[in-house]
Scaffold this motif. Sequence first.
Motif, PDB file in Angstrom:
ATOM      1  N   ASP A  38      -5.466  -9.966  -5.714  1.00  0.00           N
ATOM      2  CA  ASP A  38      -5.952  -8.988  -4.732  1.00  0.00           C
ATOM      3  C   ASP A  38      -7.302  -9.376  -4.143  1.00  0.00           C
ATOM      4  O   ASP A  38      -7.593  -9.068  -2.986  1.00  0.00           O
ATOM      5  CB  ASP A  38      -6.050  -7.602  -5.386  1.00  0.00           C
ATOM      6  CG  ASP A  38      -4.692  -7.029  -5.750  1.00  0.00           C
ATOM      7  OD1 ASP A  38      -3.692  -7.493  -5.173  1.00  0.00           O
ATOM      8  OD2 ASP A  38      -4.641  -6.139  -6.623  1.00  0.00           O
ATOM      9  N   ASP A  39      -8.137 -10.031  -4.937  1.00  0.00           N
ATOM     10  CA  ASP A  39      -9.474 -10.386  -4.467  1.00  0.00           C
ATOM     11  C   ASP A  39      -9.567 -11.846  -4.042  1.00  0.00           C
ATOM     12  O   ASP A  39     -10.645 -12.426  -4.024  1.00  0.00           O
ATOM     13  CB  ASP A  39     -10.513 -10.089  -5.545  1.00  0.00           C
ATOM     14  CG  ASP A  39     -10.228 -10.852  -6.837  1.00  0.00           C
ATOM     15  OD1 ASP A  39      -9.126 -11.421  -6.967  1.00  0.00           O
ATOM     16  OD2 ASP A  39     -11.108 -10.860  -7.717  1.00  0.00           O
ATOM     17  N   ILE A  87     -13.627 -18.869   7.741  1.00  0.00           N
ATOM     18  CA  ILE A  87     -13.390 -18.057   6.551  1.00  0.00           C
ATOM     19  C   ILE A  87     -12.622 -16.810   6.955  1.00  0.00           C
ATOM     20  O   ILE A  87     -12.982 -16.121   7.912  1.00  0.00           O
ATOM     21  CB  ILE A  87     -14.714 -17.661   5.884  1.00  0.00           C
ATOM     22  CG1 ILE A  87     -15.545 -18.906   5.552  1.00  0.00           C
ATOM     23  CG2 ILE A  87     -14.454 -16.832   4.630  1.00  0.00           C
ATOM     24  CD1 ILE A  87     -14.912 -19.819   4.539  1.00  0.00           C
ATOM     25  N   ALA A  88     -11.558 -16.493   6.217  1.00  0.00           N
ATOM     26  CA  ALA A  88     -10.752 -15.320   6.536  1.00  0.00           C
ATOM     27  C   ALA A  88     -11.529 -14.045   6.214  1.00  0.00           C
ATOM     28  O   ALA A  88     -12.088 -13.920   5.122  1.00  0.00           O
ATOM     29  CB  ALA A  88      -9.454 -15.339   5.739  1.00  0.00           C
ATOM     30  N   PRO A  89     -11.597 -13.073   7.152  1.00  0.00           N
ATOM     31  CA  PRO A  89     -12.225 -11.784   6.852  1.00  0.00           C
ATOM     32  C   PRO A  89     -11.437 -11.041   5.786  1.00  0.00           C
ATOM     33  O   PRO A  89     -10.275 -11.374   5.495  1.00  0.00           O
ATOM     34  CB  PRO A  89     -12.202 -11.060   8.203  1.00  0.00           C
ATOM     35  CG  PRO A  89     -11.146 -11.736   9.001  1.00  0.00           C
ATOM     36  CD  PRO A  89     -11.081 -13.151   8.528  1.00  0.00           C
ATOM     37  N   ALA A  90     -12.060 -10.021   5.211  1.00  0.00           N
ATOM     38  CA  ALA A  90     -11.480  -9.335   4.054  1.00  0.00           C
ATOM     39  C   ALA A  90     -10.088  -8.783   4.344  1.00  0.00           C
ATOM     40  O   ALA A  90      -9.167  -8.935   3.530  1.00  0.00           O
ATOM     41  CB  ALA A  90     -12.418  -8.223   3.597  1.00  0.00           C
ATOM     42  N   ALA A  91      -9.900  -8.137   5.509  1.00  0.00           N
ATOM     43  CA  ALA A  91      -8.604  -7.523   5.817  1.00  0.00           C
ATOM     44  C   ALA A  91      -7.508  -8.576   5.943  1.00  0.00           C
ATOM     45  O   ALA A  91      -6.381  -8.378   5.483  1.00  0.00           O
ATOM     46  CB  ALA A  91      -8.700  -6.708   7.106  1.00  0.00           C
ATOM     47  N   THR A  92      -7.839  -9.711   6.559  1.00  0.00           N
ATOM     48  CA  THR A  92      -6.860 -10.787   6.682  1.00  0.00           C
ATOM     49  C   THR A  92      -6.572 -11.418   5.328  1.00  0.00           C
ATOM     50  O   THR A  92      -5.419 -11.759   5.018  1.00  0.00           O
ATOM     51  CB  THR A  92      -7.358 -11.842   7.679  1.00  0.00           C
ATOM     52  OG1 THR A  92      -7.314 -11.293   8.993  1.00  0.00           O
ATOM     53  CG2 THR A  92      -6.494 -13.094   7.642  1.00  0.00           C
ATOM     54  N   GLY A 136      -4.315 -10.651   9.512  1.00  0.00           N
ATOM     55  CA  GLY A 136      -3.250 -11.640   9.417  1.00  0.00           C
ATOM     56  C   GLY A 136      -3.109 -12.566  10.599  1.00  0.00           C
ATOM     57  O   GLY A 136      -2.347 -13.533  10.540  1.00  0.00           O
ATOM     58  N   LEU A 137      -3.842 -12.303  11.698  1.00  0.00           N
ATOM     59  CA  LEU A 137      -3.687 -13.111  12.902  1.00  0.00           C
ATOM     60  C   LEU A 137      -4.802 -14.140  13.038  1.00  0.00           C
ATOM     61  O   LEU A 137      -5.977 -13.846  12.800  1.00  0.00           O
ATOM     62  CB  LEU A 137      -3.671 -12.225  14.149  1.00  0.00           C
ATOM     63  CG  LEU A 137      -2.506 -11.246  14.286  1.00  0.00           C
ATOM     64  CD1 LEU A 137      -2.590 -10.522  15.614  1.00  0.00           C
ATOM     65  CD2 LEU A 137      -1.160 -11.958  14.151  1.00  0.00           C
ATOM     66  N   GLY A 180      -2.904 -12.531   1.047  1.00  0.00           N
ATOM     67  CA  GLY A 180      -2.694 -12.477  -0.390  1.00  0.00           C
ATOM     68  C   GLY A 180      -1.469 -11.681  -0.774  1.00  0.00           C
ATOM     69  O   GLY A 180      -0.696 -12.071  -1.666  1.00  0.00           O
ATOM     70  N   LYS A 181      -1.255 -10.557  -0.084  1.00  0.00           N
ATOM     71  CA  LYS A 181      -0.087  -9.736  -0.376  1.00  0.00           C
ATOM     72  C   LYS A 181       1.194 -10.463   0.012  1.00  0.00           C
ATOM     73  O   LYS A 181       2.185 -10.427  -0.723  1.00  0.00           O
ATOM     74  CB  LYS A 181      -0.202  -8.408   0.371  1.00  0.00           C
ATOM     75  CG  LYS A 181       0.915  -7.418   0.064  1.00  0.00           C
ATOM     76  CD  LYS A 181       0.681  -6.099   0.805  1.00  0.00           C
ATOM     77  CE  LYS A 181      -0.601  -5.424   0.328  1.00  0.00           C
ATOM     78  NZ  LYS A 181      -0.761  -4.084   0.965  1.00  0.00           N
ATOM     79  N   ALA A 182       1.182 -11.147   1.153  1.00  0.00           N
ATOM     80  CA  ALA A 182       2.377 -11.855   1.605  1.00  0.00           C
ATOM     81  C   ALA A 182       2.719 -13.041   0.714  1.00  0.00           C
ATOM     82  O   ALA A 182       3.894 -13.368   0.517  1.00  0.00           O
ATOM     83  CB  ALA A 182       2.192 -12.327   3.045  1.00  0.00           C
TER      84      ALA A 182
END
Length: 439
Positions: free
Chosen positions: A109-110, A92-97, A153-154, A102-104
């Motif tokens: 946003d959520d 599962i992707a952490p919130a920051a990732t 992102g990584l 999502g932005k890319a």
Amino acid sequence: MTAPAVVSAAAKKEVEPAAPAGLRRLRERWGNARFAVTPLVGHSDLVTAVAFHGSYIVSGSRDTTVKLWHAATGTEEANLGGHTGSVTCVAIAPAATATAIGKALDCADDEDFLASGSSDCTVKIWSLRTGQEVRSVYTYSPVSAIAFLPEPGLLLSASDGGKLDMWDLTTGASVQSFRAHEDAITCLQLHGSLACTGGRDGQVRVWELRPGPRLHLLFCTEGEEWSADGRRRGASPLRCLLAGPRPHGRLLYSADEGASIRVLDWRTGSILRKLPNHNSDCGFTDCLSMASDGGDGGTRLMLSAGYDIDRGHGYINVRLLAEGGEPYVATLGGEATPRLLCVATTCTPSGLQRWGTGGRSLLLWEELPHGGGANSHHRENGHVVASSFRREFERDEEVWSDDESSASDSSLGSSSRASSSEDDTEPVNGRRRTWCSVM
């Protein structure tokens, strides 16, 4: 300077305090533990990966699918199809990732994202909101393990070819790729900015994420004697790896095809002790996981899945992860428990344990309130498992002597400093190997 293969009993007593005072209370609590175990039916082949996301369970299978389940009802919520080979891992992707992806990709946003790796040589990113694939990267080798790095992102992927690949999921581009092991990487664990890997070559390696971003080799366990096929003599392929709890982070727990779990202090290169995980001299440990005790959020537990070859059933051993050792607490499982290939843990809002395990089937384990019933209004096909205390697993302070060490443990070489150049991420082609530790 020679690296010690073991720590003497006298030295261990000097550096390790006695078992914590709360151990008896913990054993009493777990001595009365009962779990409702329910199969979640939907996969048509072995379940090879499982993870929790809030009140949902994510599972990956050899049937090439990823499924999303609602834990409270045990119902399948989504079927994510797109892989053409066995799904070997999920994360599962952490919130920051998730925010960066999502932005890319111009998502909400959520939005929440899930990553899955497969033997089809791809890592796929899925939107958990829509169930759609939003990105796919080709890895050129079957994927054996994945983990999201702390830098947004990584993602790090490990392969059957022994490679580690770092990916920027906002662009899908490769950031770093190199041969990390001489055989398949079988396990990958993150601990803050450290990545710990274990391989079929029997080695454990610790890498540090540094600016660039680049992975830098800090530590490797490498014996001196090598066989013609490139494997360390006497070494068994590692099946699973677990990094100890923070903030200390110096201990690694590894298991292979032997009967015990090894406890390694990677900062010194010392194998401190072995923890029995089987009631005979042969057996294997398929997975290790860390859990928070529902009665105390600060208490960390280690779950180790074992399989009784003679009786043909699986079980989970529970141990307390404490500064002074890993005392045995309880065992869950019985005749109806199959071999468990993977395990994930979480707690319910009321603080009770909730586990997911894979293998022949996907199983949901839910701790029952003390004195309560099975609460099985949606668990018609489930059963209840009670905990037990097995004396054969209580020998948690056993220290290896030179006579007890296996061939792979007694073949440790000398200790040396690794170069800080980029070359230290590549394997050395020589036949003789040494311990290597850089702080």
